[in-house]
Every structure is written in C-alpha cells, then in structure tokens.
Design a protein around this motif. Structure first.
Motif, PDB file in Angstrom:
ATOM      1  N   ARG A  93      47.782   2.354  43.358  1.00 61.00           N
ATOM      2  CA  ARG A  93      46.892   3.275  44.070  1.00 61.00           C
ATOM      3  C   ARG A  93      45.669   2.574  44.655  1.00 61.00           C
ATOM      4  O   ARG A  93      44.929   3.180  45.439  1.00 61.00           O
ATOM      5  CB  ARG A  93      46.475   4.401  43.128  1.00 61.00           C
ATOM      6  N   SER A 129      47.611   2.451  48.042  1.00 59.25           N
ATOM      7  CA  SER A 129      48.374   3.573  48.577  1.00 59.25           C
ATOM      8  C   SER A 129      47.570   4.851  48.734  1.00 59.25           C
ATOM      9  O   SER A 129      47.871   5.661  49.616  1.00 59.25           O
ATOM     10  CB  SER A 129      49.592   3.843  47.679  1.00 59.25           C
ATOM     11  N   THR A 130      46.559   5.100  47.911  1.00 60.67           N
ATOM     12  CA  THR A 130      45.814   6.362  48.008  1.00 60.67           C
ATOM     13  C   THR A 130      44.475   6.209  48.706  1.00 60.67           C
ATOM     14  O   THR A 130      43.716   7.166  48.782  1.00 60.67           O
ATOM     15  CB  THR A 130      45.569   6.952  46.606  1.00 60.67           C
ATOM     16  N   ASN A 131      44.182   5.033  49.203  1.00 62.06           N
ATOM     17  CA  ASN A 131      42.888   4.826  49.858  1.00 62.06           C
ATOM     18  C   ASN A 131      42.939   5.407  51.265  1.00 62.06           C
ATOM     19  O   ASN A 131      43.672   4.903  52.114  1.00 62.06           O
ATOM     20  CB  ASN A 131      42.570   3.328  49.912  1.00 62.06           C
ATOM     21  N   ASP A 140      36.962  10.750  45.675  1.00 61.87           N
ATOM     22  CA  ASP A 140      37.362  12.131  45.504  1.00 61.87           C
ATOM     23  C   ASP A 140      36.173  13.048  45.660  1.00 61.87           C
ATOM     24  O   ASP A 140      35.048  12.707  45.313  1.00 61.87           O
ATOM     25  CB  ASP A 140      37.969  12.339  44.111  1.00 61.87           C
TER      26      ASP A 140
END
Length: 290
Positions: A186, A189-191, A205
């Motif tokens: 992550r 991938s989640t940035n 978040d």
C-alpha cells in the motif's frame, strides 16, 4: 524510567516532540540559562532511554542519542507518565522518525529513488508494555506528521513491530527490498497522488488531520535501473502473496531565536502487543524489540 530531576518540568505534556534544537516543542523562554538547562536535561533523557532501547533490541550502538539528534532533521516523540515517581513524572517510551533517501522496488519490480519518513526507533519501557502506550505513541506521530501508516518506511523492523502494524493498521503484504528497510504494497498502490513520473504529495485519510506528507518519489536512473537479483523474499512474495507477514507535532509556541529548529523530532510510549504470525523466512540483520 526515572531520573534525578522532575520530568514534568522538562516535558510538561504526556506526548512531547524533541527535534535537533534539543528543546521540547512546548518550551517557551528567551533566558539562555533556562535554555541550556533544559537542553542538558533533554540530552540526559534521550541518552538513557536510547541505551535502554538499544539493549532491548540487542544492538551494540543505540539508535537514539542526544549526539545523533542534535542539529539533525530527525524527531523523537516521547511519552511520559506525569504521575510516576511520586508526581515528578517518568518517561515511558520513544518513537524516532526521520527522512532517509532510499532506493525502493514497487510491486512491479521497478526501482525508485525516494525520501520517505522512516521509523528509526520505537521502544516502550518494559514496565509499561501491553498497556496501549505503543498505539498511543504511534497514532500521535501519524496525526502530528499528517501521514498514513502505509506511507512510512521501516528500518529493520522486528516481528513484534510488524505484528503491531498488522493488528492496528491492517498492514500485511511486504514488498521485498535489497536494503534493511521495509515497505508495504500500500506504500504505492493506495497513494492517491502517485502518478507516472512518481511526483507525490501523499494525501492522508480524511480521518486524520488535513495535510500532506513530506516525501517525494522520482524515477531512479543510471545504476539504479540494473536488474534486481531474485532472493528468498522475492520467492516468498511470489509463492504466498496472501500470507500474514508481519506521523509534525510541534506547537506554535515561540522558541529561542538563536536555537534553530530542525524539521523532525518528538516522543511517546509504545505498546508491546501480542505478536501476529509471521513468515518463517522473514529475517532482518538486526531484529528489534518494539
């Protein structure tokens, strides 16, 4: 951890941030003598708890010390117990962070040069472990640095730290690296701000304070583009991708103008949580006790 002076006079808050100026973020005085006395006591605190952390991790040289922090861009977050030692206060734990220039592989095997915030040292005194101190300290750092836990790089993490991150932040899948640092899938991938070219501002978040993390990623060039050797960690990731492997809290208070502040430092107590299962072949050069 007790000292022969009043901790509450030096570290007035439960969570305190120390940077390269060797002064707590809440310190307010222009008196040179008071500044020097506070810096001296902060140095004593850092040296003593740094030695304890090093012993707990089996290290020959402490990662945290006053000499290492002084005039650096690192930060040490310290957690205290104001009621300890008969009301003079005790120091419970520390969390040291700082920027490091790294070469990191993403999940596709591409090599990137980046300078993320790294977790360099994390320790809670043995008398205060398994009491929620670690979570309190780590969460305070994340909020102070305006960063999500998956965007941090970990320097030689122990299985306990990896278990801690799995339990509290659902971080499981490690991207194997050729250095002593660890990042999770992550991390890339989640940035939401990672775009082609890897210019990054890393939004956090909405549950955390609004802001952006302070690391940037740029494509590597030259030698960094050579093929990466396939090792045990690569085989582990390929064959078992679903296995259970095991953030600036500075106030706006005025500081002495003659003492420059660095961009990073603070501290809080850490929590020693029950260990989560880890890959049996996941080993690091120096295992740490978090």
């Amino acid at each position: 951890m007790e000292f022969n002076f009043c901790i509450n006079d030096v570290l007035p808050h439960r969570l305190n941030c120390i940077d390269g100026s060797m002064l707590p973020d809440s310190f307010e005085s222009d008196d040179r003598q008071m500044i020097a006395e506070c810096q001296q006591k902060v140095a004593i605190i850092l040296d003593k708890i740094g030695v304890s952390s090093g012993i707990a991790q089996g290290l020959q040289t402490p990662v945290t010390s006053s000499d290492r922090l002084r005039n650096s861009d690192h930060k040490v977050y310290l957690l205290t117990n104001p009621d300890g030692d008969g009301g003079d206060g005790t120091v419970v734990g520390l969390l040291k962070i700082g920027h490091k220039k790294l070469y990191v592989f993403d999940a596709a095997g591409k090599h990137h040069e980046l300078t993320p915030i790294c977790v360099l040292d994390f320790y809670v005194h043995e008398s205060m472990q398994r009491a929620g101190c670690g979570r309190m300290l780590y969460e305070h750092m994340l909020q102070a640095e305006n960063i999500n836990p998956e965007y941090l790089a970990l320097d030689r993490p122990s299985e306990k730290l990896l278990g801690f991150l799995k339990k509290h932040y659902d971080l499981v899948h490690i991207i194997p690296q050729n250095n002593n640092f660890v990042v999770y899938d992550r991390f890339f991938s989640t940035n939401p701000d990672l775009l082609p070219g890897y210019k990054n501002s890393a939004k956090i978040d909405s549950s955390r304070a609004a802001g952006k993390s302070s690391f940037s990623i740029t494509p590597a060039s030259g030698r960094a583009l050579v093929s990466r050797p396939v090792g045990a960690m690569d085989k582990m990731m390929d064959s078992n991708t679903n296995s259970n492997c095991y953030s600036n809290g500075q106030s706006d208070s005025p500081r002495h103008a003659a003492t420059p502040r660095s961009s990073c430092a603070a501290s809080v107590v850490t929590e020693d949580t029950p260990e989560a299962p880890v890959q049996s072949d996941l080993k690091y050069q120096h295992q740490r006790l978090w």
